[in-house]
Scaffold this motif. Structure first.
Motif, PDB file in Angstrom:
ATOM      1  N   ASP A  67      -4.148 -10.207 -15.145  1.00 49.54           N
ATOM      2  CA  ASP A  67      -3.437  -9.688 -15.874  1.00 49.54           C
ATOM      3  C   ASP A  67      -4.518  -9.950 -17.360  1.00 49.54           C
ATOM      4  N   CYS A  68      -4.108  -9.896 -18.404  1.00 49.38           N
ATOM      5  CA  CYS A  68      -5.159 -10.127 -19.587  1.00 49.38           C
ATOM      6  C   CYS A  68      -4.201 -11.206 -20.530  1.00 49.38           C
ATOM      7  N   SER A  69      -4.846 -12.620 -20.860  1.00 52.09           N
ATOM      8  CA  SER A  69      -3.998 -13.656 -21.980  1.00 52.09           C
ATOM      9  C   SER A  69      -3.712 -12.742 -23.538  1.00 52.09           C
ATOM     10  N   ARG A  70      -3.182 -13.632 -24.190  1.00 49.69           N
ATOM     11  CA  ARG A  70      -2.933 -13.098 -26.024  1.00 49.69           C
ATOM     12  C   ARG A  70      -4.092 -12.916 -25.897  1.00 49.69           C
ATOM     13  N   PHE A  71      -5.323 -14.109 -25.948  1.00 49.06           N
ATOM     14  CA  PHE A  71      -6.458 -14.216 -26.145  1.00 49.06           C
ATOM     15  C   PHE A  71      -7.363 -13.494 -25.652  1.00 49.06           C
ATOM     16  N   MET A  72      -7.460 -11.901 -24.298  1.00 48.61           N
ATOM     17  CA  MET A  72      -8.261 -11.630 -24.495  1.00 48.61           C
ATOM     18  C   MET A  72      -8.359 -12.259 -22.909  1.00 48.61           C
ATOM     19  N   ASN A  73      -8.133 -13.509 -21.995  1.00 50.40           N
ATOM     20  CA  ASN A  73      -8.853 -13.963 -21.240  1.00 50.40           C
ATOM     21  C   ASN A  73      -8.196 -13.572 -19.980  1.00 50.40           C
ATOM     22  N   PHE A  74      -9.009 -12.668 -19.237  1.00 51.47           N
ATOM     23  CA  PHE A  74      -8.866 -11.882 -17.701  1.00 51.47           C
ATOM     24  C   PHE A  74      -8.485 -13.291 -16.420  1.00 51.47           C
ATOM     25  N   ASN A  75      -7.885 -13.073 -15.707  1.00 47.84           N
ATOM     26  CA  ASN A  75      -7.874 -13.663 -14.844  1.00 47.84           C
ATOM     27  C   ASN A  75      -7.152 -12.836 -13.897  1.00 47.84           C
ATOM     28  N   GLY A  76      -6.569 -13.371 -12.724  1.00 45.67           N
ATOM     29  CA  GLY A  76      -6.431 -13.199 -11.083  1.00 45.67           C
ATOM     30  C   GLY A  76      -6.557 -11.802 -10.998  1.00 45.67           C
ATOM     31  N   ILE A  77      -7.363 -11.614 -10.729  1.00 41.92           N
ATOM     32  CA  ILE A  77      -7.904 -10.027  -9.904  1.00 41.92           C
ATOM     33  C   ILE A  77      -8.363 -10.709  -8.856  1.00 41.92           C
ATOM     34  N   LEU A  96       9.547 -15.452 -17.151  1.00 41.58           N
ATOM     35  CA  LEU A  96       9.023 -14.893 -18.813  1.00 41.58           C
ATOM     36  C   LEU A  96       7.388 -14.167 -18.435  1.00 41.58           C
ATOM     37  N   ILE A  97       7.305 -14.135 -19.487  1.00 42.31           N
ATOM     38  CA  ILE A  97       6.120 -14.097 -19.767  1.00 42.31           C
ATOM     39  C   ILE A  97       5.900 -13.561 -21.590  1.00 42.31           C
ATOM     40  N   ASP A  98       5.198 -14.056 -22.260  1.00 43.05           N
ATOM     41  CA  ASP A  98       4.519 -13.752 -23.644  1.00 43.05           C
ATOM     42  C   ASP A  98       4.297 -12.105 -23.589  1.00 43.05           C
ATOM     43  N   LYS A  99       4.961 -11.741 -24.932  1.00 42.42           N
ATOM     44  CA  LYS A  99       5.380 -10.044 -24.988  1.00 42.42           C
ATOM     45  C   LYS A  99       3.044  -9.872 -25.012  1.00 42.42           C
ATOM     46  N   GLN A 100       2.060 -10.745 -25.892  1.00 43.32           N
ATOM     47  CA  GLN A 100       1.742 -10.892 -26.175  1.00 43.32           C
ATOM     48  C   GLN A 100       0.254 -10.746 -24.855  1.00 43.32           C
ATOM     49  N   PHE A 101       0.627 -10.711 -23.976  1.00 46.64           N
ATOM     50  CA  PHE A 101      -0.292 -10.478 -22.796  1.00 46.64           C
ATOM     51  C   PHE A 101      -0.176  -9.272 -21.820  1.00 46.64           C
ATOM     52  N   GLY A 102      -1.449  -8.754 -21.608  1.00 45.05           N
ATOM     53  CA  GLY A 102      -2.220  -7.115 -21.040  1.00 45.05           C
ATOM     54  C   GLY A 102      -0.630  -7.643 -19.116  1.00 45.05           C
ATOM     55  N   CYS A 103      -0.544  -6.542 -18.950  1.00 46.29           N
ATOM     56  CA  CYS A 103       0.753  -6.732 -17.324  1.00 46.29           C
ATOM     57  C   CYS A 103       0.603  -5.215 -16.898  1.00 46.29           C
ATOM     58  N   SER A 104       0.506  -4.901 -15.443  1.00 43.20           N
ATOM     59  CA  SER A 104       0.524  -3.735 -14.993  1.00 43.20           C
ATOM     60  C   SER A 104       2.047  -2.855 -15.282  1.00 43.20           C
ATOM     61  N   VAL A 105       1.898  -2.016 -15.210  1.00 45.16           N
ATOM     62  CA  VAL A 105       3.560  -0.756 -15.076  1.00 45.16           C
ATOM     63  C   VAL A 105       3.908  -0.411 -14.267  1.00 45.16           C
ATOM     64  N   ARG A 106       4.706  -0.101 -13.215  1.00 40.54           N
ATOM     65  CA  ARG A 106       5.425   0.346 -12.443  1.00 40.54           C
ATOM     66  C   ARG A 106       6.373   1.461 -13.124  1.00 40.54           C
ATOM     67  N   CYS A 107       6.630   2.427 -12.997  1.00 43.92           N
ATOM     68  CA  CYS A 107       7.565   3.663 -13.510  1.00 43.92           C
ATOM     69  C   CYS A 107       9.140   3.620 -12.558  1.00 43.92           C
ATOM     70  N   VAL A 108      10.047   3.973 -13.079  1.00 44.48           N
ATOM     71  CA  VAL A 108      10.886   4.287 -12.151  1.00 44.48           C
ATOM     72  C   VAL A 108      11.461   5.809 -12.206  1.00 44.48           C
ATOM     73  N   LYS A 109      12.141   6.457 -11.408  1.00 46.39           N
ATOM     74  CA  LYS A 109      12.452   8.094 -12.028  1.00 46.39           C
ATOM     75  C   LYS A 109      13.693   7.412 -12.475  1.00 46.39           C
ATOM     76  N   ASN A 110      14.204   8.878 -13.715  1.00 45.90           N
ATOM     77  CA  ASN A 110      15.530   8.759 -14.083  1.00 45.90           C
ATOM     78  C   ASN A 110      16.371   9.376 -13.240  1.00 45.90           C
ATOM     79  N   PHE A 111      17.637   9.067 -13.439  1.00 43.58           N
ATOM     80  CA  PHE A 111      18.953   9.856 -12.454  1.00 43.58           C
ATOM     81  C   PHE A 111      19.213  11.002 -13.408  1.00 43.58           C
TER      82      PHE A 111
END
Length: 212
Positions: A154-164, A197-212
């Motif tokens: 992820d990317c923190s609100r201060f743009m520190n990268f962690n966890g790969i 819950l995560i701070d909205k200013q973090f950078g996280c991955s996104v996986r989408c789901v299809k509309n019905f």
């Protein structure tokens, strides 16, 4: 020969489509839901407008403080974007211009809960959804459902990268209070899918789901 090529293209088109960003979409069906197989990796909204890329701490901070949409690569390095995708702040997730390609949407908290329930439950779904490679310390999953979750960090609100290599977060479209959004968290050390819950200013991955 032309007929042969047409047949191959027809077969591929049944499982793979392309968004307006030329982002290849491969589908995975789990119970009644259809999900993208890989993390979102788009740089434009559904309407064609660009999503701002933050390449410095100052840019990331400014866009977040102004509650504007932003994305970045882990450590600002585009290595393995097909596996890890981009990291988005929550303002991109919730932007009315539409982060998800046509016919898709960022899943709600409830939709992620449904996926968790249908893939082994909270205690075991992580094991069945995680990829069979790239997780550190023998933390690979079985990828039973071919969902292929990789440890994108992820990317923190201060743009520190962690966890790969160790963990990953996925945004939902559901928020809590003013500052937080619901996510799903996967870690190398256990088979659990964690709702957090995560701070909205973090950078996280996104996986989408299809509309019905």
């Amino acid at each position: 020969m032309k007929i042969y090529y047409f047949f191959i293209i027809l077969l591929l088109s049944e499982n793979i489509s392309f968004s307006q960003n030329n982002f290849a979409i491969e589908e995975i069906k789990i119970s009644e839901q259809i999900w993208m197989k890989f993390n979102l990796n788009v740089a434009h909204f559904k309407n064609g407008e660009p999503i701002e890329q933050a390449e410095t701490k100052a840019e990331w901070k400014k866009l977040n403080e102004e509650k504007k949409s932003a994305w970045c690569y882990y450590e600002n390095n585009s290595k393995n974007p097909n596996l890890y995708g981009k990291l988005y702040n929550w303002y991109a997730v919730n932007d009315p211009r539409g982060l998800a390609p046509e016919g898709w949407h960022v899943p709600t908290d409830n939709e992620w809960s449904e996926l968790t329930k249908n893939s082994g439950g909270q205690e075991m779904s992580g094991q069945f959804l995680k990829s069979i490679s790239d997780w550190e310390r023998n933390g690979n999953g079985t990828n039973y459902y071919n969902f292929s979750i990789f440890p994108a960090g992820d990317c923190s609100r201060f743009m520190n990268f962690n966890g790969i290599g160790e963990y990953t977060y996925f945004w939902t479209s559901s928020e809590e209070y003013i500052y937080y959004g619901w996510t799903r968290y996967f870690n190398y050390s256990n088979p659990i899918t964690t709702r957090i819950l995560i701070d909205k200013q973090f950078g996280c991955s996104v996986r989408c789901v299809k509309n019905f």
